[in-house]
Design a protein around this motif. Structure first.
Motif, short mmCIF file in Angstrom:
data_model
loop_
_atom_site.label_atom_id
_atom_site.label_comp_id
_atom_site.label_asym_id
_atom_site.label_seq_id
_atom_site.Cartn_x
_atom_site.Cartn_y
_atom_site.Cartn_z
N SER A 296 30.65 55.54 47.43
CA SER A 296 30.99 56.41 48.00
C SER A 296 31.62 57.37 46.95
CB SER A 296 30.83 56.79 49.58
OG SER A 296 31.86 56.40 50.19
N LEU A 297 32.66 56.81 46.95
CA LEU A 297 33.38 57.93 46.34
C LEU A 297 33.23 57.52 44.88
CD1 LEU A 297 36.80 54.93 47.71
CD2 LEU A 297 36.30 57.32 48.08
N LEU A 298 32.78 56.98 43.95
CA LEU A 298 32.59 57.10 43.19
C LEU A 298 31.32 58.31 42.87
CD1 LEU A 298 31.79 53.37 41.51
CD2 LEU A 298 33.38 54.71 41.48
N VAL A 299 30.63 58.01 43.82
CA VAL A 299 29.86 59.58 44.15
C VAL A 299 30.21 60.64 43.74
CG1 VAL A 299 27.21 60.08 45.18
CG2 VAL A 299 27.38 58.14 44.54
N ALA A 331 28.24 55.76 41.75
CA ALA A 331 27.71 56.05 39.73
C ALA A 331 28.92 57.36 39.65
CB ALA A 331 26.52 55.87 39.29
N ARG A 332 29.47 57.50 38.15
CA ARG A 332 29.71 58.69 37.96
C ARG A 332 29.78 58.48 36.14
NH1 ARG A 332 35.02 59.53 37.16
NH2 ARG A 332 36.37 57.52 36.58
N MET A 333 30.40 60.22 35.99
CA MET A 333 31.05 59.81 34.46
C MET A 333 32.33 59.25 34.68
SD MET A 333 32.18 63.56 33.81
CE MET A 333 33.63 63.31 33.16
N THR A 334 33.26 59.00 33.57
CA THR A 334 34.19 58.66 33.45
C THR A 334 34.86 58.93 31.49
OG1 THR A 334 34.96 56.57 33.60
CG2 THR A 334 33.55 56.09 31.85
N GLY A 335 35.73 59.15 32.04
CA GLY A 335 36.67 59.85 30.20
C GLY A 335 36.35 61.26 30.86
N GLY A 336 36.78 61.46 29.70
CA GLY A 336 37.66 63.45 29.44
C GLY A 336 36.55 64.32 29.59
N GLY A 337 35.35 63.68 29.40
CA GLY A 337 34.19 64.75 29.78
C GLY A 337 33.55 65.46 28.61
#
Length: 385
Positions: A296-299, A331-337
């Motif tokens: 849930s934290l990643l989402v 799941a989530r994006m990672t890094g600067g975007g």
């Protein structure tokens, strides 16, 4: 090229006409959670990955630095003189390794001249911090070869200085810290204000989990506008709220912030404040429970980056949604975007289905096929030969 140590040493000898004094490697990193919080004096939770950049290095008798890469074997080495090198004096990829030597000297450590040959298995532009891996491998090499005795914590600061001022990318301290301080089976909980860090257990294999990196193949560049604009918004928000940095605001302060800030600045601030809270929650989860409880934290982190910080893109959103649809825990994006990679935390038995779902979603949307691979928490920078 992703050369073996013997191959890299041989390539160095062919390029520079002498044997290297040694090889040093430093890993890329995945940021498990805590995006854009680092330059706001906040908290981050990255881990070093088992893909790395390796540099073969030899001391010279003068003060020249010559840098070459296995990826461009026909290109002449980029050369700089440490006695005359100035901020911004090197352009292109060579600004990262040469910038480390410049930053070392700015910090009061006299460096020897060096010949350097770089090889890497860290994907470039995927949000896995190939730049920090390069900086930290060179920092480890010059620290050893010059017998400088610089601590890992200071080496991280030196790498950041190189990226900020020689390259011109306004990044924080997280990437270099993860690359230098990482350990197998652990994440690095980093307080970006104090520089204090501690290892947090992240035993994915023991929990029957995999962490998939979904490289969207949409390149990003930190030295261009989007990243810098977000940083300026954060600085403005802190100034208007009367605090040294957004680290000093808590979730309960957001109601006040909504009445002080314009709508866009408020959303930028809300992301940082809530993301800091999510990092601290993630540390508690990993310490008291395990990685299977992170979903849930990643989402929530991805939704915040997509909606409040506005640094996602169609490919990243597609990757996250398709992974979750196929049963990913989070799941989530990672890094600067603005491109780069997403991560998906999956049960090992679900990994193939998640891969297939993401690949199918990209094909249906007409995107380039993503590159998907698993990573594990690995070791930090070290001499390898």
């Amino acid at each position: 090229m992703n050369a073996t140590p013997l191959d890299l040493a041989a390539a160095f000898t062919e390029r520079f006409g002498t044997e290297p004094d040694g090889l040093w490697s430093a890993p890329g990193r995945v940021n498990l959670i805590g995006e854009h919080t680092d330059y706001n004096d906040g908290f981050v939770l990255p881990f070093a990955i088992n893909q790395s950049t390796t540099v073969a290095a030899a001391v010279r008798q003068d003060r020249l630095v010559r840098v070459a890469s296995t990826f461009a074997p026909d290109e002449a080495p980029v050369t700089a003189d440490l006695d005359t090198l100035e901020e911004g004096g090197v352009q292109g990829w060579a600004a990262y390794p040469i910038g480390v030597l410049w930053a070392m000297e700015q910090a009061g450590h006299r460096c020897p001249g060096l010949d350097l040959l770089v090889d890497s298995s860290v994907p470039v532009g995927a949000g896995l911090s190939s730049s920090a891996a390069l900086e930290c491998s060179v920092a480890a090499a010059v620290n050893d070869l010059g017998e400088l005795g610089v601590s890992l914590r200071e080496l991280a600061t030196i790498g950041q200085l190189a990226e900020n001022r020689m390259v011109g990318a306004p990044t924080g301290i997280m990437d270099q810290s993860a690359s230098l301080l990482g350990e197998v089976g652990h994440a690095v909980f980093l307080d970006c204000r104090s520089g204090d860090s501690r290892l947090v257990p992240l035993d994915l294999e023991g929990a029957g989990l995999e962490l998939l990196v979904i490289d969207t193949r949409v390149s990003h560049a930190h030295s261009t506008g989007g990243y810098a604009a977000r940083r300026r918004s954060c600085e403005l928000g802190a100034e208007l709220m009367g605090v040294p940095a957004l680290r000093d605001l808590s979730v309960k302060d957001l109601a006040e912030a909504a009445g002080v800030l314009d709508e866009e600045t408020f959303r930028r601030v809300r992301h940082i404040v809530t993301e800091n809270a999510r990092v601290e929650d993630a540390v508690r989860v990993l310490t008291s429970g395990g990685p299977a409880d992170l979903g849930s934290l990643l989402v929530a982190s991805h939704a915040s980056m997509r909606d409040d910080f506005e640094i996602s893109c169609a490919e990243l959103d597609t990757a996250v949604d398709a992974a979750l649809d196929a049963g990913a825990i989070g799941a989530r994006m990672t890094g600067g975007g603005f491109g780069g990679a997403a991560i998906a935390l999956v049960r090992a038995d679900d990994a193939a289905a998640v891969r297939s779902s993401v690949e199918g979603a990209f094909a249906s949307a007409g995107f380039r096929a993503p590159v998907i691979f698993g990573v594990l928490p690995g070791a930090g920078a070290a001499r390898t030969a």
